[in-house]
Scaffold this motif. Structure first.
Motif, PDB file in Angstrom:
ATOM      1  N   VAL A   5       0.884  -1.222   0.032  1.00  0.00           N
ATOM      2  CA  VAL A   5      -0.170  -0.081   0.072  1.00  0.00           C
ATOM      3  C   VAL A   5       0.954   1.205   0.101  1.00  0.00           C
ATOM      4  N   GLU A   6       0.550   2.144  -0.970  1.00  0.00           N
ATOM      5  CA  GLU A   6       1.518   3.316  -1.260  1.00  0.00           C
ATOM      6  C   GLU A   6       0.843   4.627  -0.399  1.00  0.00           C
ATOM      7  N   SER A   7       1.438   5.525  -0.082  1.00  0.00           N
ATOM      8  CA  SER A   7       1.290   6.705   0.450  1.00  0.00           C
ATOM      9  C   SER A   7       1.869   7.830   0.325  1.00  0.00           C
ATOM     10  N   GLY A   8       1.673   9.011   0.523  1.00  0.00           N
ATOM     11  CA  GLY A   8       2.202  10.233   0.384  1.00  0.00           C
ATOM     12  C   GLY A   8       2.415  10.835  -0.907  1.00  0.00           C
ATOM     13  N   GLY A   9       1.588  10.479  -1.808  1.00  0.00           N
ATOM     14  CA  GLY A   9       1.468  11.370  -3.249  1.00  0.00           C
ATOM     15  C   GLY A   9       0.732  12.579  -2.981  1.00  0.00           C
ATOM     16  N   GLY A  10       0.799  13.351  -3.844  1.00  0.00           N
ATOM     17  CA  GLY A  10       0.005  14.708  -3.741  1.00  0.00           C
ATOM     18  C   GLY A  10       0.571  15.825  -5.124  1.00  0.00           C
ATOM     19  N   LEU A  11       0.303  17.028  -4.899  1.00  0.00           N
ATOM     20  CA  LEU A  11       0.430  17.975  -5.706  1.00  0.00           C
ATOM     21  C   LEU A  11       1.529  18.898  -5.013  1.00  0.00           C
ATOM     22  N   VAL A  12       2.625  19.083  -5.854  1.00  0.00           N
ATOM     23  CA  VAL A  12       3.697  19.848  -5.246  1.00  0.00           C
ATOM     24  C   VAL A  12       4.037  20.947  -6.333  1.00  0.00           C
ATOM     25  N   GLN A  13       4.894  21.872  -6.178  1.00  0.00           N
ATOM     26  CA  GLN A  13       5.263  22.681  -7.343  1.00  0.00           C
ATOM     27  C   GLN A  13       6.628  22.179  -7.581  1.00  0.00           C
ATOM     28  N   ALA A  14       6.940  22.848  -8.920  1.00  0.00           N
ATOM     29  CA  ALA A  14       8.467  22.340  -9.328  1.00  0.00           C
ATOM     30  C   ALA A  14       9.396  22.690  -8.367  1.00  0.00           C
ATOM     31  N   GLY A  15      10.600  21.918  -8.121  1.00  0.00           N
ATOM     32  CA  GLY A  15      11.543  22.056  -7.038  1.00  0.00           C
ATOM     33  C   GLY A  15      11.240  21.743  -5.688  1.00  0.00           C
ATOM     34  N   GLY A  16      10.003  21.480  -5.522  1.00  0.00           N
ATOM     35  CA  GLY A  16       9.711  20.818  -4.221  1.00  0.00           C
ATOM     36  C   GLY A  16       9.944  19.356  -3.872  1.00  0.00           C
ATOM     37  N   SER A  17       9.613  18.973  -2.882  1.00  0.00           N
ATOM     38  CA  SER A  17       9.808  17.469  -2.396  1.00  0.00           C
ATOM     39  C   SER A  17       8.687  16.763  -1.951  1.00  0.00           C
ATOM     40  N   LEU A  18       8.521  15.557  -2.349  1.00  0.00           N
ATOM     41  CA  LEU A  18       7.519  14.590  -1.620  1.00  0.00           C
ATOM     42  C   LEU A  18       8.345  13.378  -1.077  1.00  0.00           C
TER      43      LEU A  18
END
Length: 124
Positions: A5-18
């Motif tokens: 089960v994956e988690s942690g995805g989302g929307l981020v701006q270029a240059g950001g981190s996830l």
């Protein structure tokens, strides 16, 4: 059987981190190599990173993410993580966690176990 089960995805701006996480259940992650793959719309699923089951936990990365992404595992917690830094719009995809015995592979065909995926969207 192994469930992922994956988690942690989302929307981020270029240059950001996830940071993506993959929880392994059904049986211990002991003995299993883990891989992260991604699939963008209209494209084939591609290898991103892999980590072996070994004391050294040997890792491998696609050239496109080398130096930006880091894969790691916590065998005590049965989890695998993918730290993604300096994200680019071209990193936008559904990211999948996968498992196979002992040694990671860059081929999707060699992984019998897959998670459902988590969406990562990088805006410019």
């Amino acid at each position: 059987q192994v469930q992922l089960v994956e988690s942690g995805g989302g929307l981020v701006q270029a240059g950001g981190s996830l940071r993506l996480s993959c929880a392994v259940s059904g049986r211990s992650s002991s003995g299993y190599a883990m891989g992260w793959f991604r699939q963008a719309p209209g494209k084939e699923r591609e290898f991103v990173a892999g980590i072996n089951w070994s004391i050294s936990s040997t890792t491998a990365y696609a050239d496109s993410v080398k130096g930006r992404f880091t894969i790691s595992r916590d065998n005590a917690k049965n989890t695998v993580s993918l730290q993604m830094n300096s994200l680019k719009p071209e990193d936008t995809a559904v990211y999948y966690c996968a498992a196979r015995w002992l040694q990671s592979s860059t081929s999707t065909n060699e992984y019998p176990y897959w998670g459902q995926g988590t969406q990562v969207t990088v805006s410019s």
